[in-house]
Design a protein around this motif. Structure first.
Motif, mmCIF file in Angstrom:
data_model
loop_
_atom_site.group_PDB
_atom_site.id
_atom_site.type_symbol
_atom_site.label_atom_id
_atom_site.label_comp_id
_atom_site.label_asym_id
_atom_site.label_seq_id
_atom_site.Cartn_x
_atom_site.Cartn_y
_atom_site.Cartn_z
ATOM 1 N N GLU A 4 -13.801 -3.791 109.880
ATOM 2 C CA GLU A 4 -14.283 -4.005 111.241
ATOM 3 C C GLU A 4 -13.111 -4.086 112.194
ATOM 4 O OE1 GLU A 4 -16.347 -7.604 113.742
ATOM 5 O OE2 GLU A 4 -17.111 -7.145 111.754
ATOM 6 N N GLN A 5 -13.145 -3.286 113.245
ATOM 7 C CA GLN A 5 -12.103 -3.313 114.250
ATOM 8 C C GLN A 5 -12.493 -4.285 115.349
ATOM 9 O OE1 GLN A 5 -11.385 0.625 115.633
ATOM 10 N NE2 GLN A 5 -10.944 1.429 113.621
ATOM 11 N N LYS A 6 -11.628 -5.234 115.623
ATOM 12 C CA LYS A 6 -11.932 -6.247 116.625
ATOM 13 C C LYS A 6 -11.666 -5.703 118.024
ATOM 14 C CE LYS A 6 -10.797 -10.086 113.563
ATOM 15 N NZ LYS A 6 -9.950 -11.278 113.367
ATOM 16 N N PRO A 7 -12.474 -6.125 118.995
ATOM 17 C CA PRO A 7 -12.222 -5.712 120.376
ATOM 18 C C PRO A 7 -10.873 -6.228 120.848
ATOM 19 C CG PRO A 7 -14.382 -6.737 120.136
ATOM 20 C CD PRO A 7 -13.646 -6.984 118.869
ATOM 21 N N VAL A 441 -10.945 11.247 120.539
ATOM 22 C CA VAL A 441 -12.295 10.819 120.181
ATOM 23 C C VAL A 441 -12.194 9.636 119.220
ATOM 24 C CG1 VAL A 441 -14.426 11.503 119.010
ATOM 25 C CG2 VAL A 441 -13.248 13.119 120.527
ATOM 26 N N LEU A 442 -12.975 8.594 119.454
ATOM 27 C CA LEU A 442 -13.006 7.443 118.552
ATOM 28 C C LEU A 442 -13.958 7.759 117.403
ATOM 29 C CD1 LEU A 442 -13.184 4.454 121.066
ATOM 30 C CD2 LEU A 442 -11.197 5.688 120.213
ATOM 31 N N SER A 443 -13.438 7.737 116.175
ATOM 32 C CA SER A 443 -14.214 8.205 115.028
ATOM 33 C C SER A 443 -14.279 7.174 113.916
ATOM 34 C CB SER A 443 -13.595 9.493 114.458
ATOM 35 O OG SER A 443 -13.536 10.521 115.419
ATOM 36 N N VAL A 444 -15.364 7.257 113.133
ATOM 37 C CA VAL A 444 -15.442 6.569 111.846
ATOM 38 C C VAL A 444 -15.471 7.644 110.766
ATOM 39 C CG1 VAL A 444 -16.637 4.553 112.750
ATOM 40 C CG2 VAL A 444 -17.971 6.490 111.899
ATOM 41 N N ILE A 445 -15.301 7.231 109.533
ATOM 42 C CA ILE A 445 -15.341 8.175 108.426
ATOM 43 C C ILE A 445 -16.771 8.291 107.911
ATOM 44 C CG2 ILE A 445 -14.931 6.522 106.538
ATOM 45 C CD1 ILE A 445 -12.895 8.643 105.437
ATOM 46 N N GLY A 446 -17.127 9.470 107.413
ATOM 47 C CA GLY A 446 -18.456 9.687 106.863
ATOM 48 C C GLY A 446 -18.417 9.835 105.357
ATOM 49 N N ASN A 447 -19.585 9.849 104.733
ATOM 50 C CA ASN A 447 -19.629 9.943 103.271
ATOM 51 C C ASN A 447 -19.072 11.274 102.777
ATOM 52 O OD1 ASN A 447 -22.116 11.188 104.366
ATOM 53 N ND2 ASN A 447 -22.618 11.540 102.208
ATOM 54 N N TYR A 448 -19.303 12.357 103.535
ATOM 55 C CA TYR A 448 -18.779 13.655 103.109
ATOM 56 C C TYR A 448 -17.258 13.689 103.257
ATOM 57 C CZ TYR A 448 -19.223 18.558 101.888
ATOM 58 O OH TYR A 448 -19.153 19.759 101.215
ATOM 59 N N ASP A 449 -16.749 13.078 104.322
ATOM 60 C CA ASP A 449 -15.294 12.979 104.491
ATOM 61 C C ASP A 449 -14.675 12.268 103.289
ATOM 62 O OD1 ASP A 449 -15.670 14.055 107.065
ATOM 63 O OD2 ASP A 449 -15.918 12.053 107.929
ATOM 64 N N SER A 490 -11.962 3.834 109.659
ATOM 65 C CA SER A 490 -12.776 2.769 109.081
ATOM 66 C C SER A 490 -14.227 3.227 108.938
ATOM 67 C CB SER A 490 -12.709 1.522 109.964
ATOM 68 O OG SER A 490 -13.238 1.805 111.243
ATOM 69 N N TRP A 491 -15.016 2.425 108.231
ATOM 70 C CA TRP A 491 -16.435 2.726 108.048
ATOM 71 C C TRP A 491 -17.244 2.424 109.305
ATOM 72 C CZ3 TRP A 491 -19.004 1.700 102.681
ATOM 73 C CH2 TRP A 491 -18.267 2.346 101.689
ATOM 74 N N GLU A 492 -16.707 1.558 110.141
ATOM 75 C CA GLU A 492 -17.421 1.220 111.372
ATOM 76 C C GLU A 492 -16.427 0.734 112.407
ATOM 77 O OE1 GLU A 492 -18.694 -3.421 111.109
ATOM 78 O OE2 GLU A 492 -19.971 -2.046 109.968
ATOM 79 N N PHE A 493 -16.795 0.802 113.660
ATOM 80 C CA PHE A 493 -16.032 0.110 114.696
ATOM 81 C C PHE A 493 -16.993 -0.415 115.749
ATOM 82 C CE2 PHE A 493 -15.634 4.576 116.278
ATOM 83 C CZ PHE A 493 -16.201 4.435 117.527
ATOM 84 N N ARG A 494 -16.503 -1.392 116.504
ATOM 85 C CA ARG A 494 -17.331 -2.074 117.492
ATOM 86 C C ARG A 494 -16.676 -2.011 118.862
ATOM 87 N NH1 ARG A 494 -21.150 -5.668 115.136
ATOM 88 N NH2 ARG A 494 -21.029 -5.624 112.846
ATOM 89 N N LEU A 495 -17.513 -1.927 119.871
ATOM 90 C CA LEU A 495 -17.076 -1.956 121.258
ATOM 91 C C LEU A 495 -17.956 -2.933 122.030
ATOM 92 C CD1 LEU A 495 -16.797 1.865 122.046
ATOM 93 C CD2 LEU A 495 -14.880 0.307 121.800
ATOM 94 N N ARG A 496 -17.372 -3.513 123.060
ATOM 95 C CA ARG A 496 -18.174 -4.307 123.992
ATOM 96 C C ARG A 496 -17.979 -3.709 125.369
ATOM 97 N NH1 ARG A 496 -20.941 -8.976 124.443
ATOM 98 N NH2 ARG A 496 -20.885 -10.068 126.452
ATOM 99 N N ILE A 502 -21.700 -2.665 120.961
ATOM 100 C CA ILE A 502 -22.019 -1.372 120.357
ATOM 101 C C ILE A 502 -21.373 -1.296 118.981
ATOM 102 C CG2 ILE A 502 -21.785 1.131 120.572
ATOM 103 C CD1 ILE A 502 -21.592 0.735 123.605
ATOM 104 N N LEU A 503 -22.148 -0.884 117.990
ATOM 105 C CA LEU A 503 -21.658 -0.690 116.629
ATOM 106 C C LEU A 503 -21.820 0.785 116.265
ATOM 107 C CD1 LEU A 503 -20.837 -1.524 113.715
ATOM 108 C CD2 LEU A 503 -23.243 -2.090 113.317
ATOM 109 N N VAL A 504 -20.743 1.402 115.769
ATOM 110 C CA VAL A 504 -20.780 2.801 115.341
ATOM 111 C C VAL A 504 -20.495 2.860 113.850
ATOM 112 C CG1 VAL A 504 -19.829 5.116 115.659
ATOM 113 C CG2 VAL A 504 -19.937 3.540 117.603
ATOM 114 N N THR A 505 -21.367 3.504 113.095
ATOM 115 C CA THR A 505 -21.171 3.693 111.659
ATOM 116 C C THR A 505 -21.854 4.989 111.254
ATOM 117 O OG1 THR A 505 -21.343 2.622 109.495
ATOM 118 C CG2 THR A 505 -23.239 2.410 110.978
#
Length: 628
Positions: A4-7, A441-449, A490-496, A502-505
């Motif tokens: 988890e990436q902290k704001p 672009v702010l990205s997370v990793i996917g299962n195929y990646d 990371s698997w997810e990141f968060r923004l406020r 906002i949670l992206v995964t």
């Protein structure tokens, strides 16, 4: 592993940190090419200055930087600074002796004894073969007694020329070490890692905050500047001790650090603290010149001793040393006298700074900052709606990605969030990752990646040979740098943003390969919502666009940019707007033929071209029920 990436602690300060550090890192990367070629001594100088400023910024902006990475970043940048240290010192010394000879040596015609060197007799760097008398082909070191030449020169020239040749030879010998140091820095990928992090930090801060002029920014600047001023004043008593070389050297470093801090925070203040920085530059220059004199005063006697020993080894006696002693002794005396002059100049400058009320004016300025014009439209930023583009499942389809990002920009998106699976199936894995990085672009990793990076195809999974071929192709056509970047996501990141979490995964907060779309039971969405600590959850993976709300949590599946599966071959992404809140999916036409031709040219399976041309899944086309 989920990370988890902290704001950022303060969006404004974080944005300012990123905008200050990024130019330094980009400059460092550019200057390294010149360090390798050694065409101009300024490359080493500028690279070393950039590394010092970066190290200063790592301390100054530490509240916005990842603590688990700062230590490694600082150590790596410090190593390159140290690796360049001797080269820079030699460059400065060579330049000084060159100019010293030009300014102070006046040649006259006279017969003079030829001093020795490591060169073969008759091939001396200062004299041509025709000028050497009494040297036969069979002369051996130690047997030569008298070598004379006729040449017009000042009696001080041989010693200075000897010193110059030694310095140049040493500089040439260490050049390969500089190339190795530059190569080591690139292998660490630390500059790229820092640049990537800072770009992400900047984007986060821009969509979370806006202006750089926050109370925290000014408070942190004030504390940093005042601490540096206090450190500099600690050395003031040593200004009464002209021979306290160590403390004068430390004072020089303190002045340099204060200047770096002022430069780092200059963007927060009107006029950029230009007058103050110029004053400290003058102070630093005098202290720096004093330090250079101290180096000569220490090293010239050591050089004299070494040359005496060298003369004895070469000729069997030290008599030949006398020819170079004049110039070296003269240089030593010159530097001692200049050191005294500089110390007096330092006193005059320091007293002048005090008398003009410089310190009080500086402290007043940083205590009551005026609003900066870093960006004139910052004041209105928080009143505007925030529009964010949401993308996912690009699957190495560069034409689709280019079209989507262009469309999002045209529609006013200020940032792009990517829910993963950026590679696989398409013909452009490396190009897509590079494009995402260059577009920040702010990205997370996917299962195929993950499957590609782990070489999953080697285990015989998935069972489909076409899917195995897709993974193998993606891995083999990813550069090492882009593999490293992808593996670091990371698997997810968060923004406020505007008070909205906002949670992206890629799949779900629990499983990277879980489908969240129109077919997901509401009970499952509610279970996720209760523990996700988010107002909006953004996902991909299913390739099917959807928007669902459970209680107060909004679930948005972006659809797929590069490999749609709902029968519409156009690229799909979503636009999220805050203040007021709205989400809409957007379909974008792109050059599908370009993507297909590239896949054919790279001998990818025909089923892949059908997927993107028909907007259908691999399983629908091939009849396989084999998960990626």
């Amino acid at each position: 592993m989920k990370c988890e990436q902290k704001p950022a602690q303060d969006p404004a300060f974080s944005r300012y940190a990123a905008e200050t550090m990024l130019p330094l890192l980009l400059s460092l990367k550019q200057e390294l090419t010149g360090v390798r070629t050694a065409d101009d001594i300024e490359y080493v100088h500028r690279t070393r200055v950039a590394t010092r400023r970066i190290r200063a910024c790592l301390t100054i902006f530490s509240p916005s930087l990842p603590p688990e990475k700062i230590k490694n970043w600082r150590r790596t940048i410090r190593d390159i600074t140290r690796s360049l240290g001797e080269a820079r010192d030699l460059d400065v010394q060579i330049d000084f002796i060159d100019k010293f000879i030009s300014r102070h040596i006046r040649d006259e015609c006279q017969e003079e004894l030829l001093f020795y060197s490591d060169h073969e007799p008759g091939h001396h760097p200062l004299f041509s073969a025709k000028q050497v008398e009494g040297v036969g082909d069979n002369d051996e070191p130690g047997s030569v007694q008298h070598l004379y030449c006729t040449r017009s020169f000042d009696i001080n020239r041989p010693g200075l020329e000897c010193l110059l040749q030694r310095l140049k030879a040493r500089r040439q010998r260490i050049q390969p070490d500089l190339v190795k140091a530059a190569d080591r820095l690139e292998l660490t990928a630390v500059p790229e890692s820092m640049i990537s992090y800072l770009h992400e930090l900047k984007i986060r801060a821009e969509i979370e905050g806006g202006t750089v002029n926050s109370q925290f920014s000014y408070e942190h600047a004030f504390v940093s500047i005042m601490t540096a001023i206090s450190n500099l004043f600690w050395f003031e008593p040593w200004l009464n001790e002209p021979d306290n070389i160590h403390q004068h050297h430390e004072m020089r470093i303190a002045a340099k650090r204060l200047r770096y801090i002022l430069e780092a925070f200059s963007g927060l203040y009107e006029c950029g603290l230009k007058t103050e920085i110029k004053t400290f530059k003058s102070l630093q220059d005098v202290l720096g010149d004093m330090h250079d004199c101290d180096v000569w005063i220490e090293r010239v006697p050591a050089f004299i001793l070494d040359e005496k020993k060298r003369a004895y080894r070469y000729f069997g006696n030290p008599d030949f040393f006398s020819i170079i002693e004049h110039g070296l002794s003269g240089l030593l005396e010159n530097r001692k006298n200049r050191r005294v002059e500089l110390f007096n100049e330092l006193h005059v400058l320091w007293d002048k700074i005090r008398e003009e009320g410089f310190w009080d004016q500086l402290m007043e300025k940083v205590s009551h900052p005026a609003r900066s014009s870093f960006r004139e439209d910052d004041a209105q930023d928080n009143d505007r709606p925030v529009t964010i583009a949401l993308i996912s499942d690009i699957h190495a389809n560069l034409p689709a990605l280019e079209a989507v990002l262009a469309d999002a920009k045209q529609k006013g998106a200020t940032a792009v969030l990517n829910a993963g699976d950026s590679i696989g199936y398409g013909a452009f894995p490396d190009e897509v990752i590079s494009y995402l990085r260059s577009s920040h672009v702010l990205s997370v990793i996917g299962n195929y990646d993950l499957a590609v990076l782990s070489k999953k195809w080697k285990t015989g999974r998935p069972r489909s040979h076409d899917k195995q071929a897709a993974m193998r192709f993606a891995f083999q056509n990813l550069s090492k740098e882009n593999r490293t970047y992808l593996a670091g996501l990371s698997w997810e990141f968060r923004l406020r943003v505007r008070g909205t979490n906002i949670l992206v995964t890629h799949g779900s907060p629990d499983q990277i390969d879980e489908h969240l779309d129109q077919g997901t039971p509401e009970s499952r969405l509610r279970e996720i919502a209760e523990k996700a600590r988010a107002d909006i959850i953004i996902t991909g993976h299913s390739h099917l666009p959807s928007i669902r709300q459970v209680d107060d949590v909004l679930f948005v599946n972006c659809g797929s940019v590069g490999r749609t599966e709902d029968g519409d071959p156009r690229a799909c992404y979503a636009l999220l707007t805050l203040d007021p809140l709205s989400v809409v999916h957007v379909r974008v036409s792109y050059d599908i033929s370009r993507a297909i031709v590239a896949m054919q040219n790279r001998h990818l399976p025909g089923s892949f071209t059908r997927m993107i041309s028909e907007g259908r899944s691999f399983d629908d086309i091939s009849g396989h029920g084999d998960p990626a």
